[in-house]
Design a protein around this motif. Sequence first.
Motif, PDB file in Angstrom:
ATOM      1  N   GLY A   1       1.025   8.047   9.583  1.00  0.00           N
ATOM      2  CA  GLY A   1       0.314   9.173   8.998  1.00  0.00           C
ATOM      3  C   GLY A   1      -1.124   8.824   8.652  1.00  0.00           C
ATOM      4  O   GLY A   1      -2.048   9.611   8.876  1.00  0.00           O
ATOM      5  N   PHE A   2      -1.318   7.634   8.121  1.00  0.00           N
ATOM      6  CA  PHE A   2      -2.674   7.220   7.773  1.00  0.00           C
ATOM      7  C   PHE A   2      -3.507   6.988   9.030  1.00  0.00           C
ATOM      8  O   PHE A   2      -4.637   7.473   9.140  1.00  0.00           O
ATOM      9  CB  PHE A   2      -2.650   5.955   6.912  1.00  0.00           C
ATOM     10  N   LEU A   3      -2.923   6.294   9.997  1.00  0.00           N
ATOM     11  CA  LEU A   3      -3.616   6.066  11.261  1.00  0.00           C
ATOM     12  C   LEU A   3      -4.045   7.391  11.883  1.00  0.00           C
ATOM     13  O   LEU A   3      -5.204   7.577  12.266  1.00  0.00           O
ATOM     14  CB  LEU A   3      -2.690   5.300  12.215  1.00  0.00           C
ATOM     15  N   ALA A   4      -3.095   8.337  11.955  1.00  0.00           N
ATOM     16  CA  ALA A   4      -3.401   9.631  12.567  1.00  0.00           C
ATOM     17  C   ALA A   4      -4.467  10.378  11.775  1.00  0.00           C
ATOM     18  O   ALA A   4      -5.267  11.120  12.344  1.00  0.00           O
ATOM     19  CB  ALA A   4      -2.140  10.479  12.677  1.00  0.00           C
TER      20      ALA A   4
ATOM     21  N   LYS B   1       1.550  12.620   1.745  1.00  0.00           N
ATOM     22  CA  LYS B   1       0.823  11.443   1.252  1.00  0.00           C
ATOM     23  C   LYS B   1       1.035  10.318   2.238  1.00  0.00           C
ATOM     24  O   LYS B   1       2.131  10.102   2.737  1.00  0.00           O
ATOM     25  CB  LYS B   1       1.413  10.981  -0.071  1.00  0.00           C
ATOM     26  N   ASN B   2      -0.016   9.580   2.507  1.00  0.00           N
ATOM     27  CA  ASN B   2       0.163   8.389   3.334  1.00  0.00           C
ATOM     28  C   ASN B   2      -0.882   7.375   2.930  1.00  0.00           C
ATOM     29  O   ASN B   2      -1.867   7.719   2.292  1.00  0.00           O
ATOM     30  CB  ASN B   2       0.054   8.744   4.816  1.00  0.00           C
TER      31      ASN B   2
ATOM     32  N   ILE C   1      -3.322   2.311  -2.376  1.00  0.00           N
ATOM     33  CA  ILE C   1      -4.603   2.629  -3.017  1.00  0.00           C
ATOM     34  C   ILE C   1      -5.612   3.187  -2.012  1.00  0.00           C
ATOM     35  O   ILE C   1      -6.584   3.825  -2.384  1.00  0.00           O
ATOM     36  CB  ILE C   1      -5.144   1.375  -3.775  1.00  0.00           C
ATOM     37  N   ILE C   2      -5.378   2.962  -0.721  1.00  0.00           N
ATOM     38  CA  ILE C   2      -6.227   3.542   0.319  1.00  0.00           C
ATOM     39  C   ILE C   2      -5.379   4.529   1.109  1.00  0.00           C
ATOM     40  O   ILE C   2      -4.395   4.128   1.730  1.00  0.00           O
ATOM     41  CB  ILE C   2      -6.724   2.453   1.314  1.00  0.00           C
ATOM     42  N   GLY C   3      -5.715   5.805   1.040  1.00  0.00           N
ATOM     43  CA  GLY C   3      -4.861   6.744   1.763  1.00  0.00           C
ATOM     44  C   GLY C   3      -5.438   8.144   1.785  1.00  0.00           C
ATOM     45  O   GLY C   3      -6.535   8.394   1.285  1.00  0.00           O
ATOM     46  N   THR C   4      -4.697   9.053   2.367  1.00  0.00           N
ATOM     47  CA  THR C   4      -5.151  10.437   2.480  1.00  0.00           C
ATOM     48  C   THR C   4      -3.969  11.364   2.186  1.00  0.00           C
ATOM     49  O   THR C   4      -2.823  10.946   2.193  1.00  0.00           O
ATOM     50  CB  THR C   4      -5.622  10.748   3.925  1.00  0.00           C
TER      51      THR C   4
END
Length: 343
Positions: free
Chosen positions: A100-103, A130-131, A141-144
């Motif tokens: 999810g974060f990569l995308a 959340k990812n 702590i790093i995500g979107t």
Amino acid sequence: LERLRIETDFHSSEIIIGESWRSFGKYIPRGEAVIVTDDNILKIYGKDFNGLKVLSVAPGENSKRLEVIADLANRLLKLGTDRHGFILGIGGGVVCDIAGFLASVYMRGISFGFVSTSLLSQVDASVGGKNGVNLETVKNIIGTFRQPEFVICDPEMLKTLPEDEYRSGLAELIKHGLICDEGLLTDIERNIEAILQRDTRVLQGLIVRSVKIKAGVVAGDEKEKGRRMILNFGHTFGHAIESKAGLKHGYAIAAGMIIASEISVTLGLLSTNDRKIISDLLNSFNLLSEYKISTEQIRDFIMNDKKKTGDAVNFILLEKLGCAIVKSVPIGKLMDLYMRIKV
Ligand code: ADP
Ligand code: ZN
């Protein structure tokens, strides 16, 4: 098969529960997709990946790092994935976070979907958008916030899940009942044997109910400014126990839910009878294991919690089974309460 829609401010995603995961091709909008998975899943299920390109990471939390994301992005580039590409994450919570974060950052964001393979991710992690990844010292702590196009939850896949991973997921399922839906708790109590045997039909019903609860809470509060916080029930102390005593997430959350329930009793909210029902239920799945953590370690951890505001945390309490409230509690007061209860 049950299809649920989750509408958020800018997006709508679909959760399909009870679908065979092998039908993922039906849900991918365009032909070309790249699968992101982990080595365990690849080994068990890879032969049915239908010849799609596969990027696999090492299993476990340690793969949730920016270096891994950079490496995956490089591999996507080499595969020629452009902004019309699609990522299909197949795995548990860790894979969902990574995929999810990569995308959501690759080429400023491409579409993605999940086949959610662990109980924890089916009832919790893959719903809500959340990812993210960890830094050395701080989790997630790093995500979107970004919603997948779809999430497929196939309860059959849970048959291959290691026992402690399975039980860990049950803790989040019970959590959803405790905060929102007393009927779900009754359903769980009535089906303990079938649940332990991973009965597909029973699990499907429980997952549907659990996802509905989570979706309902998330829909009104995508970015966690208010009501969504009740999903953190058991997590303030639970995260501390997970991090400092090394318990698996669900076991740590079970311990945290016991502490939060005790505190709810101390504050005159929850009855002692309800509190006992909670510990009995967690006990029937062997979720209450021993752990060692000092009050100092807990205080330290909570002081550094990214969710605290000033000197207070939004703590989740139970008024009764199926009914949670959010209360801002100064950390000093919270620790006093903790020291007053004996767990
Ligand atoms: P989470 O518990 O957050 O879902 P992971 O994604 O790390 O966390 O999954 C937990 C572990 O279970 C990992 O080692 C993963 O490879 C493994 N796993 C996930 N789903 C399955 C499955 N259906 N069958 C066997 N192993 C699985
Ligand atoms: Zn959790």
